[in-house]
Design an enzyme around this catalytic site. Structure first.
Site, PDB file in Angstrom:
ATOM      1  N   TRP A   1       0.809  -1.217   0.000  1.00 37.75           N
ATOM      2  CA  TRP A   1       0.000   0.000   0.000  1.00 37.75           C
ATOM      3  C   TRP A   1       0.840   1.263   0.000  1.00 37.75           C
ATOM      4  O   TRP A   1       0.491   2.254  -0.648  1.00 37.75           O
ATOM      5  CB  TRP A   1      -1.016  -0.008   1.147  1.00 37.75           C
ATOM      6  CG  TRP A   1      -2.140  -0.939   0.821  1.00 37.75           C
ATOM      7  CD1 TRP A   1      -2.387  -2.151   1.389  1.00 37.75           C
ATOM      8  CD2 TRP A   1      -3.140  -0.765  -0.205  1.00 37.75           C
ATOM      9  NE1 TRP A   1      -3.481  -2.738   0.788  1.00 37.75           N
ATOM     10  CE2 TRP A   1      -3.961  -1.924  -0.187  1.00 37.75           C
ATOM     11  CE3 TRP A   1      -3.415   0.232  -1.128  1.00 37.75           C
ATOM     12  CZ2 TRP A   1      -5.045  -2.087  -1.061  1.00 37.75           C
ATOM     13  CZ3 TRP A   1      -4.496   0.075  -2.001  1.00 37.75           C
ATOM     14  CH2 TRP A   1      -5.295  -1.076  -1.959  1.00 37.75           C
TER      15      TRP A   1
ATOM     16  N   ASP B   1      -1.149   6.869   6.606  1.00 33.56           N
ATOM     17  CA  ASP B   1      -2.275   6.084   6.098  1.00 33.56           C
ATOM     18  C   ASP B   1      -2.546   5.019   7.164  1.00 33.56           C
ATOM     19  O   ASP B   1      -1.769   4.079   7.331  1.00 33.56           O
ATOM     20  CB  ASP B   1      -1.894   5.436   4.755  1.00 33.56           C
ATOM     21  CG  ASP B   1      -2.978   4.471   4.253  1.00 33.56           C
ATOM     22  OD1 ASP B   1      -4.007   4.298   4.935  1.00 33.56           O
ATOM     23  OD2 ASP B   1      -2.773   3.887   3.166  1.00 33.56           O
TER      24      ASP B   1
ATOM     25  N   LYS C   1     -12.661  -1.004   7.310  1.00 33.16           N
ATOM     26  CA  LYS C   1     -11.958  -1.952   8.189  1.00 33.16           C
ATOM     27  C   LYS C   1     -12.550  -1.806   9.599  1.00 33.16           C
ATOM     28  O   LYS C   1     -13.608  -2.330   9.872  1.00 33.16           O
ATOM     29  CB  LYS C   1     -10.458  -1.704   8.195  1.00 33.16           C
ATOM     30  CG  LYS C   1      -9.873  -1.309   6.858  1.00 33.16           C
ATOM     31  CD  LYS C   1      -9.550  -2.470   5.969  1.00 33.16           C
ATOM     32  CE  LYS C   1      -8.781  -1.999   4.745  1.00 33.16           C
ATOM     33  NZ  LYS C   1      -8.682  -3.013   3.712  1.00 33.16           N
TER      34      LYS C   1
HETATM   35  C1  LIG Z   1      -3.325   0.508   4.082  1.00 36.25           C
HETATM   36  C2  LIG Z   1      -4.291   0.733   2.959  1.00 36.25           C
HETATM   37  N1  LIG Z   1      -4.238   1.893   2.282  1.00 36.25           N
HETATM   38  C3  LIG Z   1      -5.088   2.147   1.285  1.00 36.25           C
HETATM   39  C4  LIG Z   1      -6.059   1.240   0.912  1.00 36.25           C
HETATM   40  C5  LIG Z   1      -7.003   1.565  -0.222  1.00 36.25           C
HETATM   41  O1  LIG Z   1      -8.257   1.814   0.302  1.00 36.25           O
HETATM   42  P1  LIG Z   1      -9.511   2.107  -0.644  1.00 36.25           P
HETATM   43  O2  LIG Z   1      -9.895   0.809  -1.266  1.00 36.25           O
HETATM   44  O3  LIG Z   1     -10.527   2.635   0.314  1.00 36.25           O
HETATM   45  O4  LIG Z   1      -9.108   3.111  -1.651  1.00 36.25           O
HETATM   46  C6  LIG Z   1      -6.156   0.021   1.590  1.00 36.25           C
HETATM   47  C7  LIG Z   1      -7.172  -0.968   1.222  1.00 36.25           C
HETATM   48  O5  LIG Z   1      -7.210  -2.070   1.697  1.00 36.25           O
HETATM   49  C8  LIG Z   1      -5.248  -0.237   2.647  1.00 36.25           C
HETATM   50  O6  LIG Z   1      -5.304  -1.382   3.328  1.00 36.25           O
END
Ligand SMILES: Cc1ncc(COP(=O)(O)O)c(C=O)c1O
Length: 375
Positions: free
Chosen positions: A113, A183, A207
């Site tokens: 991520w 994040d 989550k």
């Molecule tokens: C740590 C992290 N950042 C970003 C995201 C992306 O999230 P979204 O699908 O809401 O854009 C996720 C999705 O699982 C994630 O686990």
């Protein structure tokens, strides 16, 4: 006659959902939403039907934001925004809003991520990879001494919990005078935070907040008002802060559900209690992995293992599909690892009942006994 779900709510569910997101919701919250679906607060209207500009929905919105502020002890000089577009949108909105004329930003590269965040940020600025653990397949988080920070960076970004890799920071990196941005999508609300150490935090909602649909942004007030002129109005942090996150129609039902989850959390001792539970439950699962003498293997170094997303492999990877289908037959569902990494991933979000982890470890022991000859 009671609806099937209502009959089950509050009792131990038979299906345990280990999905990484959208993840498990508290049964009590689903039951309350089911009751209120047709008649919210005696209004005769469904929550789905409330106009977002009306006082009823606004009271839901403010209550959700106030509960979140109380849960995390968010100081007064931080604004809480509910934004559209998921955490992925923040990968772009963050540089658009915080660069403020600067041309560089620091990023810690620690897994799937954070890499996605880096790729997107490169469209807007020069990214300094202040540290990377890619050389050892993201099996740990970098220590403070490894960070090569740029004092001229507009901000320093890191991912507190790498959902796909199962690796988590158990301390807050120090970025000095440069605003720290995290994040926290997959470990938000799982432990207390010292918000004052951050310039900004963001987390999408599917989550620990529960329903998919929006992203929480907690941003220090002095960082507002720096957006690039081409930033869409809807995605300008200052504009959203001034409009109370009501610049356009928000995801009303998801925000309502999130408010119920915040209340559920507060009634159960808040984030400090969630931290105790997640420590105990993840330790139980990692013990089962380590005690299997090589049948299961966690690739992450012990001090950096995630308490939210426990990732592990079977020594004989050919057994993985059999493990996953057997687990599903025992009511242990959505255990498949991230599509890029394979293996098994058990997500232990706040709403996972403790019994789910006990059921999983019992299944793992039984499966290992039955297939021990494969090691
Ligand atoms: C740590 C992290 N950042 C970003 C995201 C992306 O999230 P979204 O699908 O809401 O854009 C996720 C999705 O699982 C994630 O686990």
């Amino acid at each position: 006659m009671a609806l099937p779900f209502l009959a089950e709510a509050g009792s131990t569910p038979r299906i345990f959902n280990f999905a990484s997101g959208p993840g498990v919701m508290p049964a009590a919250v689903l039951a309350q939403a089911q009751r209120e679906l047709f008649d919210w607060n005696g209004s005769g209207l469904s929550m789905l039907e409330l106009p977002f500009t009306g006082e009823d929905f606004k009271s839901v919105m403010w209550r959700a934001q106030d509960s979140l502020r109380a849960l995390l002890a968010v100081p007064d000089n931080y604004r809480i925004l509910f934004m559209h577009g998921g955490a992925s949108a923040q990968f772009s909105l963050l540089p658009l809003n915080l660069l403020g004329g600067a041309e560089r930003a620091d990023y810690l590269e620690t897994g799937y991520w954070s890499r996605r965040a880096v790729t997107e940020a490169r469209r807007y600025c020069a990214v300094n990879i202040a540290a990377s653990t890619g050389g050892t397949d993201f099996d740990r988080m970098p220590v403070q001494e490894e960070l090569h920070l740029d004092p001229g960076a507009a901000y320093c970004h890191y991912t507190s919990n790498e959902t796909a890799n199962g690796v988590q920071f158990h301390r807050v990196p120090d970025s000095g005078a440069v605003p720290l941005v995290a994040d926290m999508t997959s470990d938000f609300l799982s432990r207390p935070l010292d918000i004052a150490r951050y310039g900004m935090i963001y987390a999408s909602s599917q989550k620990n907040i529960g329903p998919a649909g929006f992203t929480v942004v907690i941003v220090r007030e002095d960082l507002l008002g720096r957006a690039h002129p081409a930033t869409p109005t809807l995605f300008d942090y200052r504009m959203q802060a001034e409009a109370g996150s009501l610049l356009n129609t928000p995801v009303t039902f998801a925000i309502y559900l999130a408010g119920l989850v915040f209340q559920w959390l507060a009634e159960r001792g808040g984030v400090a209690a969630m931290e105790c539970r997640s420590l105990a439950r993840s330790a139980q699962l990692y013990r089962a992995i380590d005690a299997s003498v090589g049948f299961y293997r966690c690739p992450v170094q012990p001090a950096h293992r995630s308490r939210m997303n426990v990732c592990f492999m079977l020594a004989d990877s050919a057994l993985t599909p059999l493990f996953l289908s057997g687990a599903a037959r025992h009511g242990l569902v959505n255990l498949k690892g991230h599509s890029m990494l394979g293996g098994v991933r058990a997500s232990l979000y706040n709403a996972m009942p403790d019994e789910g982890v006990s059921a999983l470890t019992a299944f793992m022991r039984k499966f290992a006994e039955e297939h021990a000859h494969h090691v």
